[in-house]
Scaffold this active site. Sequence first.
Site, PDB file in Angstrom:
ATOM      1  CB  ILE A   1      32.004  40.607   1.387  1.00 26.76           C
ATOM      2  CG1 ILE A   1      33.166  41.780   1.386  1.00 26.76           C
ATOM      3  CG2 ILE A   1      31.079  40.977   0.329  1.00 26.76           C
ATOM      4  CD1 ILE A   1      33.956  41.925   0.019  1.00 26.76           C
ATOM      5  N   GLY A   2      29.299  41.085   2.969  1.00 26.80           N
ATOM      6  CA  GLY A   2      28.391  42.117   3.750  1.00 26.80           C
ATOM      7  C   GLY A   2      27.044  41.296   4.283  1.00 26.80           C
ATOM      8  N   GLY A   3      27.345  40.285   4.799  1.00 18.94           N
ATOM      9  CA  GLY A   3      26.276  39.436   5.299  1.00 18.94           C
ATOM     10  C   GLY A   3      25.630  38.391   4.633  1.00 18.94           C
ATOM     11  CB  SER A   4      27.039  36.950   1.312  1.00 21.31           C
ATOM     12  OG  SER A   4      27.062  38.335   0.624  1.00 21.31           O
TER      13      SER A   4
ATOM     14  CE  LYS B   1      27.901  33.337  -2.641  1.00 21.30           C
ATOM     15  NZ  LYS B   1      27.991  34.395  -1.790  1.00 21.30           N
TER      16      LYS B   1
ATOM     17  CB  SER C   1      25.438  37.014  -2.588  1.00 23.41           C
ATOM     18  OG  SER C   1      26.900  36.687  -1.960  1.00 23.41           O
TER      19      SER C   1
END
Length: 476
Positions: free
Chosen positions: A178-181, A82, A157
């Site tokens: 951090i939020g489903g990335s 990434k 992300s």
Amino acid sequence: MEKRDILKMDATGIASAIKKKHLTSVDAVTAFIEQIKAINPSINAVVEERFTEALQEAQEADELLQNNGVLGKLHGVPISIKECFHVKGMKTTAGLEHRQDLIYQEDAEVVQQLKQEGAIILGKTNTPALCFCQETDNKLYGRTNNPWDVTKTAGGSSGGEGALLAAGGSAVGIGSDIGGSIRFPSHFNGVIGFKPGKDTISTEGHFPSVQHELQHRMLTVGPMGKSVEDMQLIYEILSPNHYKHQTLQEFKIEILPANPGYPLSTRTGNLLGQLENFLERIYNVQQVMPPYFRDSALIWQEIMSINGSKLVEDEAFNNDRSGLVRSFLKEKLKQRTNVHPYLSWAIIGAKMFKPSQKRVREIIDIIQQGDELLKTYLDKRLLIMPVYYQSALDHGQVFKEIFSIRKTYLQYMPYTAYANVWGLPALTIPVGEDEKNMPIGVQIISSIGNEDAIFRLGKLLTKRFRGYKLAEVTDR
């Protein structure tokens, strides 16, 4: 070995084939490079390549094998990274134009660990600006498309990773969450992804970093790929945690109810029912809403909004004097700025939903109480729940649902926010498809220390249900 056979192989299989001399590293690396060149114009997943260096490293890996050298667990295996991780000699832009000339001279810790095991990096994959969205688009590199249907989102992300792996452009990859990335792209693209528990893998060399302790517990680094075996292998390489071996018979399995009180497509609900019917023949299975589930989306948003995302805003606008609100309004009026509107609107939202210092203290107390309760509750439990309420949507739709001023994130984020808020390991596996053959995944969640049970259940379900399939990239 045929090129298509190589593209379908996971990292575990490629490493084994290379060591047994059934496949050379040069052949493997060449196959994936050719695939990236073929698919990337359509999906825009790889934003910076190192093909020449990778082929040279593959040749050296083959020579080391011939000379009976010491081999790592990923000897000669081509992987992707990434874009937000530092890789020596490559850029880390996070999709920001003002960072496009920054080349790093050191590897992120996870990159260093993978290289030590013999992995060969093919390139870096696209993210939204500053990894601050569940869809992948930015002003520097543009939008990543879902290889199953390029009119659909690849998620974010780690959207570049998800799209690339689905299209057979890499053996395995590394994302962050951090939020489903990790889980959004795994679900939308039909790949396997593992979000480890808090503090189990180093985030050093990840850009952007987080400052507040509550945000730190939510950010984790983990693998994405084609098999649960790879998730286990990469986790064992990157994590110092030596988890114990477990048997699934020891565990209760709890599945989120088919009518959880949150949006859920008919097809996703049916798949949960099929999982339940299959598992209850062998194990103790119930439909249950886990503790703190209904609180998690709000707590997640408040933690993400601590300090109004000032550090993100400062990095995004750097020397740009246009300012946050002006930048967003100019974009809405079709006047180009340097900051993607996904990012500027997300920062505006963080300012609007910024919790007070009193509320932050309350959240810390809730987290401490919840950690204690869940430690006991999840001791011998595995949770199965959706990642999102349906398969991949049209580009821009997920952003509208999560970043709406009407706080619709409270409806759409509980499934993914749960593992972030409580720092839990979560494995995403593809278990089916919708009416248009778009992948649908589910998560298996438990506490830190139960990773072996998570992987065992994941292997069982990927054998019985959909699992990984190679996407045929088509411009619909």
